[in-house]
Design a protein around this motif. Structure first.
Motif, PDB file in Angstrom:
ATOM      1  N   LYS A  59      13.369  41.876 -20.943  1.00 18.16           N
ATOM      2  CA  LYS A  59      12.946  40.623 -20.580  1.00 18.16           C
ATOM      3  C   LYS A  59      14.497  39.988 -21.020  1.00 18.16           C
ATOM      4  CE  LYS A  59       8.770  39.349 -18.422  1.00 18.16           C
ATOM      5  NZ  LYS A  59       7.748  37.962 -19.146  1.00 18.16           N
ATOM      6  N   THR A  60      14.861  40.547 -21.757  1.00 18.88           N
ATOM      7  CA  THR A  60      15.912  39.693 -22.970  1.00 18.88           C
ATOM      8  C   THR A  60      17.070  40.411 -22.488  1.00 18.88           C
ATOM      9  OG1 THR A  60      14.455  38.946 -25.391  1.00 18.88           O
ATOM     10  CG2 THR A  60      17.378  39.575 -25.304  1.00 18.88           C
ATOM     11  N   LEU A  61      16.964  41.709 -21.972  1.00 16.51           N
ATOM     12  CA  LEU A  61      17.768  42.379 -21.864  1.00 16.51           C
ATOM     13  C   LEU A  61      18.547  41.371 -20.241  1.00 16.51           C
ATOM     14  CD1 LEU A  61      17.594  45.951 -23.438  1.00 16.51           C
ATOM     15  CD2 LEU A  61      19.364  44.041 -23.763  1.00 16.51           C
ATOM     16  N   LEU A  62      17.324  41.677 -19.485  1.00 14.48           N
ATOM     17  CA  LEU A  62      17.652  41.269 -18.082  1.00 14.48           C
ATOM     18  C   LEU A  62      17.993  40.048 -18.234  1.00 14.48           C
ATOM     19  CD1 LEU A  62      17.455  41.935 -15.044  1.00 14.48           C
ATOM     20  CD2 LEU A  62      14.984  40.907 -15.484  1.00 14.48           C
ATOM     21  N   GLY A  63      18.295  39.215 -19.076  1.00 11.25           N
ATOM     22  CA  GLY A  63      18.596  37.820 -18.583  1.00 11.25           C
ATOM     23  C   GLY A  63      20.089  37.946 -19.189  1.00 11.25           C
ATOM     24  N   GLN A  66      22.431  39.456 -16.268  1.00  8.75           N
ATOM     25  CA  GLN A  66      21.900  38.630 -15.589  1.00  8.75           C
ATOM     26  C   GLN A  66      23.084  37.713 -15.080  1.00  8.75           C
ATOM     27  OE1 GLN A  66      18.514  37.260 -14.848  1.00  8.75           O
ATOM     28  NE2 GLN A  66      17.598  38.561 -13.257  1.00  8.75           N
ATOM     29  N   PHE A  67      23.284  36.624 -16.044  1.00  6.87           N
ATOM     30  CA  PHE A  67      24.366  36.172 -17.058  1.00  6.87           C
ATOM     31  C   PHE A  67      25.311  36.752 -16.839  1.00  6.87           C
ATOM     32  CE2 PHE A  67      27.685  33.887 -19.854  1.00  6.87           C
ATOM     33  CZ  PHE A  67      26.718  33.014 -19.606  1.00  6.87           C
ATOM     34  N   LYS A  71      28.256  36.033 -13.671  1.00  8.89           N
ATOM     35  CA  LYS A  71      30.228  35.559 -14.118  1.00  8.89           C
ATOM     36  C   LYS A  71      31.194  36.387 -13.650  1.00  8.89           C
ATOM     37  CE  LYS A  71      27.992  32.190 -16.943  1.00  8.89           C
ATOM     38  NZ  LYS A  71      28.296  30.594 -15.704  1.00  8.89           N
ATOM     39  N   LYS A  72      30.535  37.588 -13.262  1.00 11.80           N
ATOM     40  CA  LYS A  72      32.183  38.365 -12.024  1.00 11.80           C
ATOM     41  C   LYS A  72      32.695  37.559 -10.537  1.00 11.80           C
ATOM     42  CE  LYS A  72      31.471  41.475 -15.401  1.00 11.80           C
ATOM     43  NZ  LYS A  72      32.231  42.229 -16.209  1.00 11.80           N
ATOM     44  N   LYS A  73      33.326  38.084 -11.055  1.00  9.83           N
ATOM     45  CA  LYS A  73      34.582  36.955 -10.083  1.00  9.83           C
ATOM     46  C   LYS A  73      34.753  37.831  -8.740  1.00  9.83           C
ATOM     47  CE  LYS A  73      34.348  33.232 -12.031  1.00  9.83           C
ATOM     48  NZ  LYS A  73      32.811  32.338 -11.308  1.00  9.83           N
ATOM     49  N   GLY A  74      34.901  39.157  -8.729  1.00 11.02           N
ATOM     50  CA  GLY A  74      34.729  39.938  -8.143  1.00 11.02           C
ATOM     51  C   GLY A  74      34.204  40.468  -6.522  1.00 11.02           C
ATOM     52  N   ILE A  80      26.510  43.401  -5.902  1.00 10.44           N
ATOM     53  CA  ILE A  80      25.369  43.835  -7.221  1.00 10.44           C
ATOM     54  C   ILE A  80      24.682  42.822  -7.471  1.00 10.44           C
ATOM     55  CG2 ILE A  80      25.703  45.154  -9.131  1.00 10.44           C
ATOM     56  CD1 ILE A  80      28.384  46.472  -8.752  1.00 10.44           C
ATOM     57  N   TYR A  81      24.920  41.463  -7.803  1.00  9.20           N
ATOM     58  CA  TYR A  81      23.794  40.885  -8.764  1.00  9.20           C
ATOM     59  C   TYR A  81      23.502  39.841  -7.693  1.00  9.20           C
ATOM     60  CZ  TYR A  81      23.039  36.610 -10.673  1.00  9.20           C
ATOM     61  OH  TYR A  81      22.316  35.102 -11.161  1.00  9.20           O
TER      62      TYR A  81
END
Length: 125
Positions: A59-63, A66-67, A71-74, A80-81
């Motif tokens: 859950k920590t890695l997933l969070g 996700q963060f 933040k990715k702009k492409g 994908i997000y």
């Protein structure tokens, strides 16, 4: 609960005569001893704690993922997000990003092809 039930499942019912001349319990079920139940319970609890710890780590890695992905702009990163992390379908992605469904479908298909040919990812652009 299962283990306690198993321990008592073949106990005499006291509503008839018990035949002690037989070598085995009828029905193929053998009652468990209390020490065996305690041992199984301890192993189950230990495995349960290990699994809870792994779930918390995931859950920590997933969070974190996700963060980072949010933040990715492409365009590809946003697709994908929204598609893989947020669970949007392609029509919802197109609506959210302001592109046509056909364009999002083409880009998404290109992304999937790149993932399927992981050894050639650097050639996918």
């Amino acid at each position: 609960k299962y283990l306690m039930k198993n321990m008592h499942m073949n106990a005499p019912k006291f509503n008839g005569v018990t035949d002690y001349s037989k070598d085995r319990v009828t029905g193929g079920q053998i009652p468990l001893a209390l020490d065996e139940i305690a041992g199984r319970h301890d192993r189950i609890m230990e495995k349960s704690e290990q699994l809870k710890q792994r779930i918390a780590e995931k859950k920590t890695l997933l969070g974190e993922a996700q963060f980072i992905m949010s933040k990715k702009k492409g365009l590809e990163q946003q697709i994908i997000y929204l598609r893989d992390v947020m669970g949007f379908n392609l029509k919802q992605v197109a609506s959210e990003l302001g592109y046509s469904y056909q364009h999002i479908r083409r880009v998404s298909s290109k992304i999937k092809k790149c993932y399927n040919h992981a050894t050639n990812v650097r050639h996918c652009s």
